[in-house]
Design a protein around this motif. Structure first.
Motif, PDB file in Angstrom:
ATOM      1  N   GLY A 170      40.613  14.002  37.688  1.00 52.35           N
ATOM      2  CA  GLY A 170      40.522  14.609  38.995  1.00 52.35           C
ATOM      3  C   GLY A 170      41.113  13.595  39.942  1.00 52.35           C
ATOM      4  N   TYR A 171      42.302  14.168  40.950  1.00 56.52           N
ATOM      5  CA  TYR A 171      42.957  13.057  41.890  1.00 56.52           C
ATOM      6  C   TYR A 171      42.718  13.709  43.264  1.00 56.52           C
ATOM      7  CZ  TYR A 171      45.727  11.031  37.865  1.00 56.52           C
ATOM      8  OH  TYR A 171      45.664  10.540  36.542  1.00 56.52           O
ATOM      9  N   GLY A 172      41.866  14.833  43.341  1.00 56.31           N
ATOM     10  CA  GLY A 172      41.597  15.016  44.931  1.00 56.31           C
ATOM     11  C   GLY A 172      42.952  15.585  45.457  1.00 56.31           C
ATOM     12  N   GLU A 173      43.172  15.165  46.682  1.00 59.49           N
ATOM     13  CA  GLU A 173      44.320  15.364  47.553  1.00 59.49           C
ATOM     14  C   GLU A 173      45.298  14.231  47.309  1.00 59.49           C
ATOM     15  OE1 GLU A 173      43.517  14.424  52.038  1.00 59.49           O
ATOM     16  OE2 GLU A 173      41.791  15.485  51.174  1.00 59.49           O
ATOM     17  N   TYR A 174      45.111  13.138  46.731  1.00 63.28           N
ATOM     18  CA  TYR A 174      45.878  11.893  46.851  1.00 63.28           C
ATOM     19  C   TYR A 174      47.210  11.785  46.151  1.00 63.28           C
ATOM     20  CZ  TYR A 174      41.479  10.229  48.933  1.00 63.28           C
ATOM     21  OH  TYR A 174      40.279   9.986  49.727  1.00 63.28           O
ATOM     22  N   VAL A 175      47.623  12.872  45.613  1.00 66.24           N
ATOM     23  CA  VAL A 175      48.828  12.816  45.008  1.00 66.24           C
ATOM     24  C   VAL A 175      49.779  14.271  45.076  1.00 66.24           C
ATOM     25  CG1 VAL A 175      50.025  12.184  42.731  1.00 66.24           C
ATOM     26  CG2 VAL A 175      47.854  11.266  43.282  1.00 66.24           C
ATOM     27  N   PRO A 176      49.967  14.676  46.392  1.00 68.90           N
ATOM     28  CA  PRO A 176      50.512  15.841  46.482  1.00 68.90           C
ATOM     29  C   PRO A 176      52.134  15.862  45.746  1.00 68.90           C
ATOM     30  CG  PRO A 176      50.767  14.291  48.633  1.00 68.90           C
ATOM     31  CD  PRO A 176      49.928  13.634  47.524  1.00 68.90           C
ATOM     32  N   ALA A 177      52.282  17.000  45.418  1.00 76.72           N
ATOM     33  CA  ALA A 177      53.766  17.350  44.680  1.00 76.72           C
ATOM     34  C   ALA A 177      54.471  17.583  45.872  1.00 76.72           C
ATOM     35  CB  ALA A 177      53.666  18.173  43.536  1.00 76.72           C
ATOM     36  N   CYS A 178      53.969  18.382  46.851  1.00 75.70           N
ATOM     37  CA  CYS A 178      54.692  18.891  47.788  1.00 75.70           C
ATOM     38  C   CYS A 178      54.040  18.515  49.263  1.00 75.70           C
ATOM     39  CB  CYS A 178      54.770  20.492  47.957  1.00 75.70           C
ATOM     40  SG  CYS A 178      55.405  21.014  46.318  1.00 75.70           S
ATOM     41  N   THR A 179      54.878  19.022  50.454  1.00 74.65           N
ATOM     42  CA  THR A 179      54.194  18.755  51.878  1.00 74.65           C
ATOM     43  C   THR A 179      52.905  19.556  52.020  1.00 74.65           C
ATOM     44  OG1 THR A 179      54.567  18.931  54.272  1.00 74.65           O
ATOM     45  CG2 THR A 179      55.715  20.431  52.803  1.00 74.65           C
ATOM     46  N   ASN A 180      51.948  18.888  52.712  1.00 65.73           N
ATOM     47  CA  ASN A 180      50.743  19.824  53.037  1.00 65.73           C
ATOM     48  C   ASN A 180      50.911  20.363  54.438  1.00 65.73           C
ATOM     49  OD1 ASN A 180      48.601  20.077  51.240  1.00 65.73           O
ATOM     50  ND2 ASN A 180      48.598  17.653  51.009  1.00 65.73           N
ATOM     51  N   SER A 181      52.166  20.334  54.953  1.00 67.29           N
ATOM     52  CA  SER A 181      52.390  20.954  56.221  1.00 67.29           C
ATOM     53  C   SER A 181      52.855  22.367  56.481  1.00 67.29           C
ATOM     54  CB  SER A 181      53.403  20.166  57.056  1.00 67.29           C
ATOM     55  OG  SER A 181      54.836  20.355  56.447  1.00 67.29           O
ATOM     56  N   THR A 182      52.969  22.975  55.119  1.00 71.12           N
ATOM     57  CA  THR A 182      53.170  24.426  55.257  1.00 71.12           C
ATOM     58  C   THR A 182      52.229  24.829  54.280  1.00 71.12           C
ATOM     59  OG1 THR A 182      54.869  24.120  53.418  1.00 71.12           O
ATOM     60  CG2 THR A 182      55.856  23.831  55.475  1.00 71.12           C
ATOM     61  N   GLN A 183      52.102  26.254  54.391  1.00 67.56           N
ATOM     62  CA  GLN A 183      51.223  26.892  53.442  1.00 67.56           C
ATOM     63  C   GLN A 183      51.902  27.101  51.792  1.00 67.56           C
ATOM     64  OE1 GLN A 183      48.233  28.208  54.018  1.00 67.56           O
ATOM     65  NE2 GLN A 183      48.507  27.122  55.855  1.00 67.56           N
ATOM     66  N   PHE A 184      53.177  27.163  52.147  1.00 64.09           N
ATOM     67  CA  PHE A 184      53.891  27.143  50.486  1.00 64.09           C
ATOM     68  C   PHE A 184      53.539  25.525  49.807  1.00 64.09           C
ATOM     69  CE2 PHE A 184      57.440  25.794  47.891  1.00 64.09           C
ATOM     70  CZ  PHE A 184      57.518  26.873  46.941  1.00 64.09           C
ATOM     71  N   GLY A 185      53.573  24.634  50.785  1.00 62.51           N
ATOM     72  CA  GLY A 185      53.471  23.338  50.114  1.00 62.51           C
ATOM     73  C   GLY A 185      51.857  23.262  49.748  1.00 62.51           C
ATOM     74  N   LYS A 186      51.034  23.886  50.638  1.00 65.04           N
ATOM     75  CA  LYS A 186      49.420  23.768  50.069  1.00 65.04           C
ATOM     76  C   LYS A 186      49.192  24.230  48.690  1.00 65.04           C
ATOM     77  CE  LYS A 186      47.693  23.218  54.600  1.00 65.04           C
ATOM     78  NZ  LYS A 186      46.725  22.037  54.461  1.00 65.04           N
ATOM     79  N   ALA A 187      50.066  25.698  48.568  1.00 65.83           N
ATOM     80  CA  ALA A 187      50.009  26.329  47.483  1.00 65.83           C
ATOM     81  C   ALA A 187      50.402  25.480  46.112  1.00 65.83           C
ATOM     82  CB  ALA A 187      50.629  27.723  47.549  1.00 65.83           C
ATOM     83  N   CYS A 188      51.583  24.573  46.385  1.00 65.74           N
ATOM     84  CA  CYS A 188      52.051  24.156  45.579  1.00 65.74           C
ATOM     85  C   CYS A 188      51.325  22.891  44.962  1.00 65.74           C
ATOM     86  CB  CYS A 188      53.443  23.294  46.088  1.00 65.74           C
ATOM     87  SG  CYS A 188      54.172  22.107  45.005  1.00 65.74           S
ATOM     88  N   ASN A 189      50.263  22.428  46.135  1.00 69.86           N
ATOM     89  CA  ASN A 189      49.467  21.245  45.716  1.00 69.86           C
ATOM     90  C   ASN A 189      48.301  21.390  44.975  1.00 69.86           C
ATOM     91  OD1 ASN A 189      51.362  19.164  46.693  1.00 69.86           O
ATOM     92  ND2 ASN A 189      50.699  19.344  48.766  1.00 69.86           N
TER      93      ASN A 189
END
Length: 212
Positions: free
Chosen positions: A182-201
């Protein structure tokens, strides 16, 4: 900080550089060196924690070299045929071992470790294929968006990886073929500034290692 379970140990020199897409800054925490991200395949038995990958039964091979020097095996051919026929895009990671990272991600709802309906079907189909393969190991990496605390997200990433493992085992994939981390929140694939980006992560990524 990050709980690793049965992970490929790849030698890393210096601090790992992580590019956060869509982020303008990086916190002190994320600037720490992270575990190897399977960006480079292990070059020999000394580079893997679980040496059974190196000792796995050698499949029949025409000894045709791959793009990075790997030799073609029956397992590799069958895996590629399956992925192409089912429209699952992938990339071959450079190295002596055949390591295939699926571009198709397994997604989750906010705060949930249950595989989303949109991912369940193709995951079940992949599991059915892998259950009949003796030469393919699966590395499962769990990720989250940045909603909630770091501690919560570390735990949630582990739970998501374990959830996918249970889905594979439930479809008769041998448990000894599966490795989670598990990597937690540390390796995002997308931005966390939008709902779409959060869903991607909110995702799990799969890497398939083919015995040679």
């Amino acid at each position: 900080m990050l709980k690793l379970k049965k992970i490929v140990a790849v030698a890393v020199t210096g601090a790992a550089a992580i590019i956060l897409s869509g982020c303008s800054s990086m916190s002190a925490t994320t600037s720490k060196m992270f575990p190897a991200m399977l960006e480079t395949a292990p070059r020999g038995e000394s580079d893997v924690m679980h040496a059974d990958w190196a000792e796995a039964q050698i499949m029949s091979s025409a000894r045709v070299g791959g793009p990075n020097g790997q030799y073609r095996t029956q397992s590799w051919d069958e895996l590629e045929t399956y992925l192409v026929n089912h429209g699952l895009d992938y990339e071959l990671i450079p190295g002596d071992y055949v390591m295939i990272r699926l571009k198709q991600k397994i997604h989750f709802n906010t705060g949930s470790a249950n595989v989303a309906d949109g991912s369940a079907q193709w995951l079940s189909q992949l599991a059915s294929f892998l259950s009949n393969q003796n030469g393919v190991d699966v590395v499962i990496g769990g990720h989250t968006d940045n909603t909630g605390t770091v501690k919560l997200n570390d735990s949630l990433a582990d739970k998501r990886a374990e959830s996918v493992k249970r889905a594979l085992v439930g479809n008769k994939v041998p448990q000894q073929m599966i490795y989670t981390r598990g990597y937690g929140e540390y390796v995002p694939a997308c931005t966390n500034s939008t709902q779409f980006g959060k869903a991607c992560n909110r995702r799990v990524e799969l890497t398939l290692i083919v015995a040679q």
